[in-house]
Motif scaffolding. Structure first.
Motif, mmCIF file in Angstrom:
data_model
loop_
_atom_site.group_PDB
_atom_site.id
_atom_site.type_symbol
_atom_site.label_atom_id
_atom_site.label_comp_id
_atom_site.label_asym_id
_atom_site.label_seq_id
_atom_site.Cartn_x
_atom_site.Cartn_y
_atom_site.Cartn_z
ATOM 1 N N MET A 81 -5.433 11.848 -0.501
ATOM 2 C CA MET A 81 -4.190 11.236 -0.038
ATOM 3 C C MET A 81 -3.063 12.248 0.076
ATOM 4 S SD MET A 81 -4.242 7.568 -1.886
ATOM 5 C CE MET A 81 -5.310 6.296 -1.180
ATOM 6 N N GLY A 82 -2.375 12.228 1.202
ATOM 7 C CA GLY A 82 -1.264 13.143 1.456
ATOM 8 C C GLY A 82 0.081 12.484 1.201
ATOM 9 N N PRO B 63 -3.650 16.049 2.625
ATOM 10 C CA PRO B 63 -4.384 15.756 1.398
ATOM 11 C C PRO B 63 -4.936 17.037 0.756
ATOM 12 C CG PRO B 63 -5.026 14.224 3.122
ATOM 13 C CD PRO B 63 -4.139 15.254 3.769
ATOM 14 N N ASN B 64 -5.006 17.016 -0.584
ATOM 15 C CA ASN B 64 -5.613 18.105 -1.344
ATOM 16 C C ASN B 64 -4.805 19.403 -1.370
ATOM 17 O OD1 ASN B 64 -7.588 18.728 -3.154
ATOM 18 N ND2 ASN B 64 -9.102 19.380 -1.640
ATOM 19 N N TRP B 65 -3.490 19.311 -1.125
ATOM 20 C CA TRP B 65 -2.601 20.451 -1.317
ATOM 21 C C TRP B 65 -1.592 20.100 -2.415
ATOM 22 C CZ3 TRP B 65 -2.264 25.256 1.260
ATOM 23 C CH2 TRP B 65 -3.188 25.426 2.297
ATOM 24 N N ALA B 66 -1.530 20.921 -3.443
ATOM 25 C CA ALA B 66 -0.480 20.761 -4.453
ATOM 26 C C ALA B 66 0.856 21.074 -3.800
ATOM 27 C CB ALA B 66 -0.726 21.718 -5.615
ATOM 28 N N ASP C 21 0.818 -1.218 0.000
ATOM 29 C CA ASP C 21 0.000 0.000 0.000
ATOM 30 C C ASP C 21 0.851 1.266 0.000
ATOM 31 O OD1 ASP C 21 0.948 -0.611 2.559
ATOM 32 O OD2 ASP C 21 -0.758 0.350 3.552
ATOM 33 N N LEU C 22 2.118 1.145 0.436
ATOM 34 C CA LEU C 22 2.999 2.303 0.536
ATOM 35 C C LEU C 22 4.177 2.151 -0.401
ATOM 36 C CD1 LEU C 22 3.380 2.721 4.411
ATOM 37 C CD2 LEU C 22 2.122 4.231 2.883
ATOM 38 N N PHE C 23 4.734 3.266 -0.846
ATOM 39 C CA PHE C 23 6.054 3.235 -1.459
ATOM 40 C C PHE C 23 6.794 4.489 -1.029
ATOM 41 C CE2 PHE C 23 5.980 5.735 -5.683
ATOM 42 C CZ PHE C 23 4.828 6.431 -5.380
ATOM 43 N N SER D 74 1.165 6.845 -0.499
ATOM 44 C CA SER D 74 0.345 5.698 -0.900
ATOM 45 C C SER D 74 0.586 5.387 -2.381
ATOM 46 C CB SER D 74 -1.133 6.012 -0.674
ATOM 47 O OG SER D 74 -1.922 5.080 -1.379
ATOM 48 N N VAL D 75 0.621 4.102 -2.732
ATOM 49 C CA VAL D 75 0.796 3.752 -4.153
ATOM 50 C C VAL D 75 -0.390 4.205 -4.990
ATOM 51 C CG1 VAL D 75 2.329 1.776 -3.774
ATOM 52 C CG2 VAL D 75 -0.154 1.419 -3.840
ATOM 53 N N ASP D 76 -1.520 4.439 -4.365
ATOM 54 C CA ASP D 76 -2.722 4.845 -5.094
ATOM 55 C C ASP D 76 -2.815 6.356 -5.315
ATOM 56 O OD1 ASP D 76 -3.638 2.214 -5.248
ATOM 57 O OD2 ASP D 76 -4.551 2.340 -3.257
ATOM 58 N N ALA D 77 -1.922 7.138 -4.709
ATOM 59 C CA ALA D 77 -2.070 8.603 -4.741
ATOM 60 C C ALA D 77 -2.031 9.145 -6.182
ATOM 61 C CB ALA D 77 -0.995 9.266 -3.884
ATOM 62 N N GLY D 78 -1.049 8.753 -6.961
ATOM 63 C CA GLY D 78 -0.940 9.216 -8.359
ATOM 64 C C GLY D 78 -0.564 10.690 -8.460
ATOM 65 N N HIS D 79 -0.206 11.119 -9.666
ATOM 66 C CA HIS D 79 0.168 12.524 -9.896
ATOM 67 C C HIS D 79 -0.851 13.178 -10.820
ATOM 68 C CE1 HIS D 79 4.134 10.715 -8.888
ATOM 69 N NE2 HIS D 79 4.318 11.873 -8.296
ATOM 70 N N ASP D 80 -1.254 14.375 -10.470
ATOM 71 C CA ASP D 80 -2.105 15.190 -11.345
ATOM 72 C C ASP D 80 -1.349 16.496 -11.607
ATOM 73 O OD1 ASP D 80 -3.921 16.825 -12.551
ATOM 74 O OD2 ASP D 80 -5.458 16.675 -10.988
ATOM 75 N N TYR D 81 -0.741 16.581 -12.795
ATOM 76 C CA TYR D 81 0.088 17.748 -13.133
ATOM 77 C C TYR D 81 -0.707 18.845 -13.834
ATOM 78 C CZ TYR D 81 4.066 14.710 -12.151
ATOM 79 O OH TYR D 81 4.969 13.889 -11.534
#
Ligand code: M6P
Ligand code: ZN
Length: 187
Positions: A93-94, A130-133, A63-65, A151-158
């Motif tokens: 996710m933070g 969470p929710n801070w760029a 679940d973590l990396f 979290s491995v699920d967080a992902g990047h939104d650029y």
């Protein structure tokens, strides 16, 4: 999956073992810095220098990396070397940044445009809610090295930050570090 020890070199960010690494050079960061002409001149003069390197340790099924980021010292005109900056795809996710070397600024921005600044120096640990760029900026003469855990699920939104930039920029002004309003951001 089995537990494992990972050795991290604080000065360089090298992780042994690791599962992946990439470098971002100045030519891959076009549009990020205010001064596009100086950026092109720096690419030519310095042979497209590396701005930062990310090394990660990620095991399928966990679940973590975690990993390290090393931002080299440097500027484009007055603007310090930095990462692209991103929101997480999963806005709930933070992340945690633990600084190991150098001096930096962690610039954070909420969806409604609020800015938050956290100093990065060896021994400081930043909680990225969470929710801070978030974007990290090397304001020192050495590599800025930090360990991150996510979290491995967080992902990047650029998307948004690539399009508009962040509301603040970090520059050298009269020999000092200054956090200023981004002049190219349409209010
Ligand atoms: C940090 C982490 C990584 C991120 C890297 C570079 O180490 O947040 O997830 O990829 O910085 O930042 P960016 O992807 O915004 O360029
Ligand atoms: Zn992140």
């Amino acid at each position: 999956m089995i537990p494992e020890q990972v050795v991290i070199d604080d000065k360089s960010g090298l992780m042994t073992p690791n599962t992946g690494r990439y470098r971002k050079r100045l030519s891959e960061l076009r549009g990020l810095f205010q001064d596009a002409q100086v950026l092109e001149a720096e690419i030519r003069a310095k042979g497209d220098p590396v701005v930062y390197e990310v090394i990660e340790y990620k095991k399928g099924g966990s679940d973590l990396f975690f990993g390290t980021t090393a931002i080299l010292p440097g500027k484009v005109n007055a603007e310090y070397y930095m990462t692209r900056g991103h929101f997480h795809k999963r806005r709930d996710m933070g992340e945690v940044y633990y600084t190991r070397n150098g001096a930096g600024i962690l610039l954070l921005e909420s969806p409604d445009g609020e800015t938050n600044v956290i100093e990065m120096r060896p021994g400081t640990c930043a909680f990225i809610a969470p929710n801070w760029a978030h974007r990290s900026i090397n304001i020192g003469a050495e590599s800025l090295v930090f360990v991150w855990v996510c979290s491995v699920d967080a992902g990047h939104d650029y998307g948004q930050i690539l399009r508009t930039g962040m509301r603040k920029i970090v520059v050298e002004r009269e020999g000092k570090v200054a956090v200023l309003d981004n002049p190219s951001m349409v209010p």
